[in-house]
Write a protein that holds these residues in place. Structure first.
Motif, PDB file in Angstrom:
ATOM      1  N   ALA A  36     -71.100  -6.205  20.204  1.00 47.94           N
ATOM      2  CA  ALA A  36     -72.492  -5.794  19.997  1.00 47.94           C
ATOM      3  C   ALA A  36     -73.320  -6.912  19.373  1.00 47.94           C
ATOM      4  CB  ALA A  36     -72.550  -4.538  19.118  1.00 47.94           C
ATOM      5  N   ASN A  37     -72.736  -7.627  18.414  1.00 47.35           N
ATOM      6  CA  ASN A  37     -73.477  -8.704  17.765  1.00 47.35           C
ATOM      7  C   ASN A  37     -73.739  -9.873  18.709  1.00 47.35           C
ATOM      8  OD1 ASN A  37     -74.076  -8.395  14.716  1.00 47.35           O
ATOM      9  ND2 ASN A  37     -72.066  -7.463  14.958  1.00 47.35           N
ATOM     10  N   SER A  74     -79.643  -4.068  24.962  1.00 46.06           N
ATOM     11  CA  SER A  74     -78.627  -3.887  23.915  1.00 46.06           C
ATOM     12  C   SER A  74     -78.169  -2.439  23.824  1.00 46.06           C
ATOM     13  CB  SER A  74     -79.179  -4.341  22.559  1.00 46.06           C
ATOM     14  OG  SER A  74     -79.239  -5.735  22.480  1.00 46.06           O
ATOM     15  N   ASN A  85     -76.521  -8.672  20.952  1.00 49.71           N
ATOM     16  CA  ASN A  85     -77.800  -8.716  20.238  1.00 49.71           C
ATOM     17  C   ASN A  85     -78.320 -10.145  20.112  1.00 49.71           C
ATOM     18  OD1 ASN A  85     -78.162  -5.985  19.781  1.00 49.71           O
ATOM     19  ND2 ASN A  85     -77.089  -5.993  17.827  1.00 49.71           N
ATOM     20  N   ALA A 114     -74.268   0.159  25.964  1.00 46.79           N
ATOM     21  CA  ALA A 114     -73.274   1.088  25.405  1.00 46.79           C
ATOM     22  C   ALA A 114     -72.711   1.998  26.489  1.00 46.79           C
ATOM     23  CB  ALA A 114     -73.897   1.928  24.294  1.00 46.79           C
ATOM     24  N   VAL A 157     -74.649  -2.470  17.184  1.00 47.82           N
ATOM     25  CA  VAL A 157     -75.870  -2.722  17.941  1.00 47.82           C
ATOM     26  C   VAL A 157     -77.113  -2.207  17.221  1.00 47.82           C
ATOM     27  CG1 VAL A 157     -76.025  -0.577  19.311  1.00 47.82           C
ATOM     28  CG2 VAL A 157     -76.752  -2.752  20.316  1.00 47.82           C
ATOM     29  N   SER A 158     -76.961  -1.136  16.434  1.00 47.40           N
ATOM     30  CA  SER A 158     -78.133  -0.507  15.837  1.00 47.40           C
ATOM     31  C   SER A 158     -78.858  -1.414  14.856  1.00 47.40           C
ATOM     32  CB  SER A 158     -77.732   0.801  15.137  1.00 47.40           C
ATOM     33  OG  SER A 158     -76.705   0.575  14.202  1.00 47.40           O
ATOM     34  N   TYR A 200     -69.378  -0.445  18.885  1.00 47.58           N
ATOM     35  CA  TYR A 200     -70.580  -0.983  19.540  1.00 47.58           C
ATOM     36  C   TYR A 200     -71.831  -0.309  18.981  1.00 47.58           C
ATOM     37  CZ  TYR A 200     -73.679  -2.736  23.153  1.00 47.58           C
ATOM     38  OH  TYR A 200     -74.715  -3.366  23.805  1.00 47.58           O
ATOM     39  N   ASP A 201     -71.798   1.017  18.862  1.00 47.76           N
ATOM     40  CA  ASP A 201     -72.938   1.724  18.271  1.00 47.76           C
ATOM     41  C   ASP A 201     -73.208   1.257  16.852  1.00 47.76           C
ATOM     42  OD1 ASP A 201     -73.400   3.191  20.531  1.00 47.76           O
ATOM     43  OD2 ASP A 201     -72.314   4.971  19.856  1.00 47.76           O
ATOM     44  N   GLY A 256     -65.623  -3.812  19.007  1.00 50.96           N
ATOM     45  CA  GLY A 256     -66.899  -3.299  19.503  1.00 50.96           C
ATOM     46  C   GLY A 256     -68.076  -3.849  18.725  1.00 50.96           C
TER      47      GLY A 256
END
Length: 448
Positions: free
Chosen positions: A119-120, A137, A123, A141, A46-47, A42-43, A115
């Motif tokens: 995340a995508n 977003s 986003n 986490a 997401v970044s 996820y990290d 993950g």
């Protein structure tokens, strides 16, 4: 001899006596452990999405926001070239856990990919929520992190750890609960034996530097974890939304395209899990490496001809690039992604296992952060040449695998050391010591 000197023949004969059932407790333990991979993924996912959101850029990187919307020819590759912005992303990967227990396997890779997919999708949804979508977003986490924390409260220490602490009865009780049976004598005896052998090893990091352990050090601890990041894959994962916007896609299309690539990564991880033991590690490394090289060259040639004039790419060209990148992701996701963790875990003997796995994680995280920090600046200065650079690196690492890595498929962990004795290059480093010879070959131990 490394690997052989610490193998108890009686222990090997006891393995078939192990009894177990798939219990709810066992599934819960696996789920909590898998949340660690999901949180990492996820990290990771997401970044890149957050750093492409206008609301985030306006609050934290206004200069990048202005440059992004100028649409000048000289900024096509350089809209996001800002070292503080990239430090935001790469700082997420300077943290490796304080203590690593056990070998990392392909389940971690799969949950990491899941993950990234989650995340995508998040986003893609939060990008339309103004002005605080980026906060949502990043904040979400906390969901896998909280579940992992709560789940961890209900899990005991591992049987291995309890035995190492001398808490034998507790260790046996936990093993019985995990296996769902009282008949754990054989496995528990092996845990005690392994603990006694490990306790006798005083200097694992020093042992890793011995000449006889040179293959594991070069291939497992240094080469593979470093090369895993030099494929360019994490650059695509970090900055897929940013990169697609830089290549002329709109904001929505950028997030949508990066979601497609992350789904491809999950599919590839599943392919690897099901077929890597059938086709072998070297085959996946080499076949996928050839695909990745072709994909990167195709992207570079397309951008050299059609991109960099301050205009958006034609729709068909954009679709072509997304397809090519998906093929690249599928190739990476069944080779360097999961095998970058699996193969090192198969190479280290008992006397260097803990030290070797620690070095693997440290080298991996170091190169992850390094690539994250350098990619956008490199794309700005090298332009389409950045993809040719990664293609060249994959050629080097594929040669590394072809010449130096023996096939470990279906080779028992305790016999992997025989591969080095039979390898055309490494056998000069693992010459017999103290007359401890082992005769014969192992299935899969042929020369590279």
């Amino acid at each position: 001899m490394a690997g052989g000197a610490f193998t108890d023949a009686a222990s090997l004969k006891r393995a078939h006596l192990y009894e177990y059932r798939i219990t709810g407790y066992f599934i819960t333990a696996c789920f909590v452990a898998a949340l660690g991979g999901a949180l990492f993924g996820y990290d990771l996912g997401v970044s890149g999405g957050v750093t492409s959101m206008d609301d985030f850029l306006k609050d934290f990187f206004p200069n990048v926001y202005k440059r992004k919307h100028l649409h000048l020819t000289e900024t096509d590759y350089c809209k996001y070239d800002n070292q503080i912005l990239t430090l935001f992303t790469s700082s997420l990967y300077f943290a490796a856990p304080a203590k690593i227990r056990g070998a990392v396997n392909q389940l971690f890779q799969l949950t990491t990919c899941l993950g990234i997919v989650i995340a995508n999708f998040i986003n893609y949804g939060t990008e339309k929520i103004h002005p605080w979508g980026w906060r949502l977003s990043l904040g979400l986490a906390t969901v896998p992190a909280s579940l992992m924390f709560i789940g961890g409260l209900f899990l005991p220490e591992t049987p291995n750890s309890l035995v190492e602490q001398g808490r034998m009865e507790e260790g046996r009780a936990v093993l019985e609960k995990i296996r769902g049976t009282k008949n754990v004598n054989a496995e528990f005896d092996d845990l005690v034996d392994a603990s006694n052998e490990a306790r006798a090893i005083k200097h694992p990091f020093k042992n890793l530097l011995k000449r006889k352990n040179r293959p594991q050090l070069v291939i497992g601890a240094l080469g593979i974890p470093a090369f895993q990041q030099l494929t360019g894959m994490n650059s695509i994962l970090f900055y897929a939304p940013v990169m697609f916007q830089s290549l002329g896609f709109g904001s929505d299309a950028a997030l949508y395209s990066s979601t497609i690539t992350s789904v491809a990564l999950v599919v590839a991880a599943l392919i690897s899990m099901f077929f890597v033991d059938k086709f072998g590690r070297r085959a996946f490394f080499l076949e996928a490496g050839a695909e990745m090289i072709c994909c990167l060259i195709a992207v570079a040639v397309t951008l050299a001809i059609l991109f960099g004039q301050g205009k958006e790419l034609p729709k068909l060209v954009g679709i072509f690039l997304v397809i090519v990148i998906c093929i690249f992701v599928l190739a990476y996701g069944r080779s360097w992604g999961p095998l970058g963790w699996l193969v090192p875990s198969e190479l280290f003997p008992l006397e260097t296992r803990s030290a070797g796995q620690s070095v693997v994680v440290c080298v991996n995280m170091l190169f992850t952060a390094l690539i994250a920090q350098c990619f956008l600046a490199a794309m700005c200065h090298l332009r389409y040449g950045i993809f040719l650079l990664f293609a060249g690196l994959i050629m080097i690492m594929s040669s590394f695998i072809f010449f130096l890595l023996p096939e470990t498929k279906q080779v028992p962990i305790e016999e992997v050391y025989l591969l080095w004795q039979n390898h055309w290059f490494w056998k000069r480093f693992v010459a017999e010591e103290g007359g401890n010879g082992v005769n014969g070959n192992v299935k899969g131990a042929g020369n590279a």
